[in-house]
Motif scaffolding. Structure first.
Motif, PDB file in Angstrom:
ATOM      1  N   ARG A 108       0.132  -1.375   0.387  1.00  0.00           N
ATOM      2  CA  ARG A 108      -0.332   0.361  -0.210  1.00  0.00           C
ATOM      3  C   ARG A 108       0.818   1.039  -0.563  1.00  0.00           C
ATOM      4  N   TYR A 129      -9.668  -5.867  -3.525  1.00  0.00           N
ATOM      5  CA  TYR A 129      -8.817  -4.343  -2.864  1.00  0.00           C
ATOM      6  C   TYR A 129      -8.186  -3.994  -3.829  1.00  0.00           C
ATOM      7  N   ASP A 132      -9.221  -2.843  -6.992  1.00  0.00           N
ATOM      8  CA  ASP A 132      -9.966  -0.938  -7.147  1.00  0.00           C
ATOM      9  C   ASP A 132      -9.033   0.132  -6.431  1.00  0.00           C
ATOM     10  N   SER A 133      -7.527  -0.330  -6.042  1.00  0.00           N
ATOM     11  CA  SER A 133      -6.680  -0.293  -5.747  1.00  0.00           C
ATOM     12  C   SER A 133      -5.628   0.756  -7.114  1.00  0.00           C
ATOM     13  N   GLY A 134      -5.503   0.662  -8.194  1.00  0.00           N
ATOM     14  CA  GLY A 134      -5.428   1.591  -9.228  1.00  0.00           C
ATOM     15  C   GLY A 134      -3.160   0.639  -9.090  1.00  0.00           C
ATOM     16  N   PHE A 135      -3.135   0.230  -8.696  1.00  0.00           N
ATOM     17  CA  PHE A 135      -1.941  -0.131  -8.937  1.00  0.00           C
ATOM     18  C   PHE A 135      -1.403  -1.049  -9.803  1.00  0.00           C
ATOM     19  N   SER A 424     -14.557  -6.055  -0.641  1.00  0.00           N
ATOM     20  CA  SER A 424     -13.184  -5.414  -0.522  1.00  0.00           C
ATOM     21  C   SER A 424     -12.745  -5.243   1.005  1.00  0.00           C
ATOM     22  N   VAL A 425     -14.060  -5.308   1.452  1.00  0.00           N
ATOM     23  CA  VAL A 425     -13.007  -5.357   3.261  1.00  0.00           C
ATOM     24  C   VAL A 425     -13.701  -6.870   3.374  1.00  0.00           C
ATOM     25  N   ALA A 464     -17.386   1.465   3.200  1.00  0.00           N
ATOM     26  CA  ALA A 464     -15.931   1.395   2.174  1.00  0.00           C
ATOM     27  C   ALA A 464     -17.030   1.732   0.747  1.00  0.00           C
ATOM     28  N   ASN A 468     -15.317   5.279  -1.324  1.00  0.00           N
ATOM     29  CA  ASN A 468     -14.524   4.953  -2.562  1.00  0.00           C
ATOM     30  C   ASN A 468     -15.271   5.627  -3.393  1.00  0.00           C
TER      31      ASN A 468
END
Lengths: 469, 308
Positions: A108, A129, A132-135, A424-425, A464, A468
């Motif tokens: 993260r 997660y 959705d993170s975009g990483f 995501s949670v 969440a 988001n």
């Protein structure tokens, strides 16, 4: 005098400030590798002018963060070495980063930057997660670009990691739950060791016979489940039940937890009934503890991950049987959700590194790598062709029980239930389920405990979604 | 900085203000290193925590939805946070008085002038040298459900084995026992230091007037030791409120959230669930609790402290 003091103070302050800022730099991970790369880049520039042949010696280095300790770590390092020797363009550097949770927390803080590792191993519940993170770069883009054939891979495993018809991450270490039982204890209790209980009712009856009491002390419990959310998810899914709404969050964003439905209630009632009857052993939430309890014959049957089967059989002083996880007689057996982890590719890093990561991922899918991985760790082979390899066949002859885990996966009916939930949670939802499970063991009504957990989960899902947007 | 000769030329009132200013300036300069250290590591994080506590955070941990006091409202009515508070208070009550009484007892023993006292002093303070993680792992094995030495001991003398870490009531006791054991070294060392600072003459006079050991303890030792005791109480109290490592290793806050102490609950909110908003709100709440307890302690506890 005062001037001197002032001077001294200013100087020491300056020193202090610079020390601080260099500390901050020191915190960035991968500093060493970054430095090395710079060096190699510089040297490659100068090499270019001199000799072209030497330039090919310069390998692209890609860092691979994983969360495998012990045997898994050794196996990963051996496979990475094999990969590094198999070609001369790329070098994969595996780095152990602690548990899945710890590795994800670290990711993260560096995700999306140049310091991010090329590959990171993330557990199955982190899937949503990561998307959705975009990483991350979906591996689908590499598959499409190259026309790589993924149909050779295990369909049920691909199923989990395919979201909106895109394969986001490359499956790597996959496991499913199985039931392990003590065959010697079965014989002592007059049960058929080759015919283990399969439904909840049968489990209850068998546990009754298997439990050994000595006065107030229970010497051996009939059945145990680790206090870990995954097993509850699996026991719900095998009855065809969902964990969250909107087809487990697969068709649309999940908005509500539904694990407190009838399927979940049956699981909790099973635990509650057996706990009240004194045939259910509670060994906490630590994997090693419940395994130790089985080894020391404190419990006769328990649920474990398929990745733990081989070592349990090897260490146990008695005959160990392996069977499918039980299901309720009021429902059909649907099979299991795939657990474990998959490999994700970072974006925001050099394309060359992404290419290195992709080549390594492909290398991992070869039957040879998968065969080694399967017998070293007990995780599934992502590529079923690995099961035809000699080393696997030999291993299976030695431990026929290992095959049960593979059969259970291959017999699984693909559906939203067995595809697993996508929220995501998830870590928090799991925690709520564990708390509910512990509450039931302390005498809370099963429905009440489940409803409470569902309510809490709903709140975090809602929060969440709000945060988001 | 102006030289002294220049200042001498001005009127006396200006000299006073000038000197006041200079005092101020040098005071600030002396304090600057700590001010900077505290700002970087305490004041800034405190400010940021306060800020975050009014927001919901997204998956990158960025505060993006302002919710005012909603996070506070939520934690104050959430059952799991009530459990955390209850567990923390119980934990403080279990560990602080017991730990101090045991350390005081050991310190009194080790303070006697007998042969081998040095050996016992080393042994009693040795837990200081063990890290939280290492000692918690050792205790984890002692409490182990199927192989733990504690249960084997109990069953061998005919008792019923206890679910140390698996039963909600026992789990908190187990964590407390571990914590007391770990803290003894520190409290012992400080108390022993305090005991050795007490003037020998006081005891000599007491002996001459024929005072018993317990009379000496009550009238000389405890009053003379009170500043040290006060210090140890304050520090262990704050430490108990901030317990984290042993909970993480022994129970992970379970079973049924019975050992979910506030700091552990903050950790879980922030780094497992990534809800930095609620985690920050809990942190602020904990800060206020510790602040109030410490103020009360200074207000009422310190009255009984006898400074020489």
């Amino acid at each position: 005098m005062k001037k001197l003091l002032l001077l001294f103070l200013t100087v020491s302050l300056l020193v202090f400030i610079t020390a601080c800022s260099s500390d901050a730099e020191g915190e960035e991970p991968n500093e060493d590798t970054a430095g090395e790369e710079q060096q190699t880049e510089e040297s490659s520039e100068s090499d270019d002018n001199n000799e072209e042949e030497e330039a090919t010696d310069e390998k692209v280095e890609a860092v691979f963060w994983h969360a495998m300790s012990g045997g898994g770590q050794e196996s990963i390092e051996a496979i990475a070495d094999n990969f590094n020797e198999s070609q001369d363009k790329y070098t994969i550097i595996p780095e152990f980063q602690g548990s899945y949770e710890e590795a994800l927390t670290k990711f993260r803080s560096v995700g999306g930057t140049e310091d991010a590792p090329a590959i990171i191993q993330t557990f199955e519940v982190g899937t949503k997660y990561m998307i959705d993170s975009g990483f991350i770069e979906p591996v689908q883009s590499f598959i499409d670009e190259e026309g790589y054939d993924i149909s050779q891979l295990e369909e049920n495993i691909l199923n989990y990691y395919t979201v909106d018809e895109q394969l986001y991450s490359m499956p790597f270490n996959s496991s499913t739950p199985v039931m392990l039982y003590n065959k010697d204890a079965f014989e002592e209790a007059g049960l058929d060791p080759e015919n283990p209980p399969q439904t909840f009712e049968e489990i209850k009856e068998a546990a009754e016979k298997l439990t050994v009491k000595d006065g107030d002390n229970t010497e051996k419990y009939g059945f145990s489940i680790l206090n870990y959310g995954w097993f509850i998810e699996e026991l719900i899914a095998t009855q065809g039940g969902l964990f969250v709404n909107n087809d487990n969050g697969r068709t649309e964003e999940a908005t509500e937890a539904v694990f407190n439905g009838e399927e979940g209630l049956r699981v909790f009632e099973l635990i509650d009934d057996m706990n009240k009857a004194g045939t259910y052993g509670n060994f906490g939430s630590n994997w090693d503890d419940i395994r130790a309890a089985f080894q020391t014959e404190d419990t006769a049957m328990y649920l474990d991950s398929s990745a733990g089967v081989a070592s349990t059989i090897e260490n146990a002083p008695f005959e160990v049987g392996v069977s499918y996880i039980p299901y309720s007689e009021e429902a059909e057996r649907n099979g299991v959700i795939i657990g474990g982890a998959s490999l994700w590719m970072s974006n925001g890093i050099d394309q060359e590194k992404q290419q290195a990561a992709w080549e390594f991922m492909k290398f991992l899918q070869t039957p040879e790598s998968q065969a080694k991985w399967h017998i070293d760790t007990g995780y599934f082979a992502i590529n079923p062709a690995a099961y035809e390899e000699d080393i696997v066949q030999e291993r299976w002859e030695e431990f026929p029980q290992l095959k049960v885990t593979v059969d259970q996966l291959q017999e699984t009916k693909p559906s939203a239930a067995t595809q697993g939930a996508l929220i995501s949670v998830f870590p928090e939802a799991r925690q709520q389920v564990v708390t509910a499970m512990e509450n039931v063991l302390q005498g809370t009504d099963p429905q009440e405990a489940l409803d409470q957990a569902a309510e809490e989960t709903n709140r975090v899902i809602e929060q969440a979604n709000r945060a988001n947007q | 900085m102006k030289s002294a000769t220049e200042i001498q030329g001005k009127s006396s009132t200006r000299i006073v203000t000038k000197w006041k200013f200079m005092y101020w300036r040098s005071a600030i300069l002396y304090l600057l290193p700590s001010i900077i250290l505290f700002s970087v590591f305490l004041f800034y994080p405190l400010g940021k925590t306060l800020y975050l506590s009014f927001f919901l955070t997204d998956q990158q941990g960025i505060a993006n939805v302002f919710v005012g006091f909603e996070n506070y409202q939520y934690i104050l009515q959430a059952e799991s946070f009530h459990k955390s508070i209850k567990a923390t208070i119980l934990f403080v009550l279990y560990t602080v008085p017991t730990g101090i009484v045991i350390s005081l007892f050991l310190a009194l023993l080790a303070n006697e002038k007998v042969k081998g006292a040095g050996f016992f002093r080393t042994i009693y303070s040795s837990t200081m040298g063990v890290s939280v993680a290492a000692s918690a792992v050792v205790w984890l094995f002692i409490f182990h459900p199927s192989m733990g030495i504690l249960n084997q001991l109990i069953t061998s003398i005919g008792g019923t084995s206890i679910d140390w870490l698996l039963h909600p009531d026992w789990a908190l006791v187990s964590v407390a026992v571990t914590t007391i054991w770990m803290n003894i070294g520190f409290s012992f060392l400080i108390l022993l230091g305090g005991l050795q600072n007490i003037d020998e003459h006081l005891y000599e006079s007491a002996k001459i007037s024929g005072a018993s050991y317990f009379y000496q303890l009550r009238r000389i030792t405890i009053p003379m030791l009170s500043p040290t005791l006060f210090f140890v109480t304050t520090v262990t109290l704050i430490n108990a409120f901030q317990t984290f490592g042993q909970v993480d290793i022994l129970t992970q806050g379970g079973p049924s959230e019975s050992t979910n102490l506030i700091v552990y609950s903050i950790y879980r909110e922030a780094f497992v669930n990534y809800q930095f908003g609620t985690a920050s709100a809990q942190s602020i709440f904990l800060f206020l609790c510790i602040l109030i307890v410490t103020i009360l302690q200074f207000k009422f506890g310190e009255r009984k402290v006898h400074y020489q």
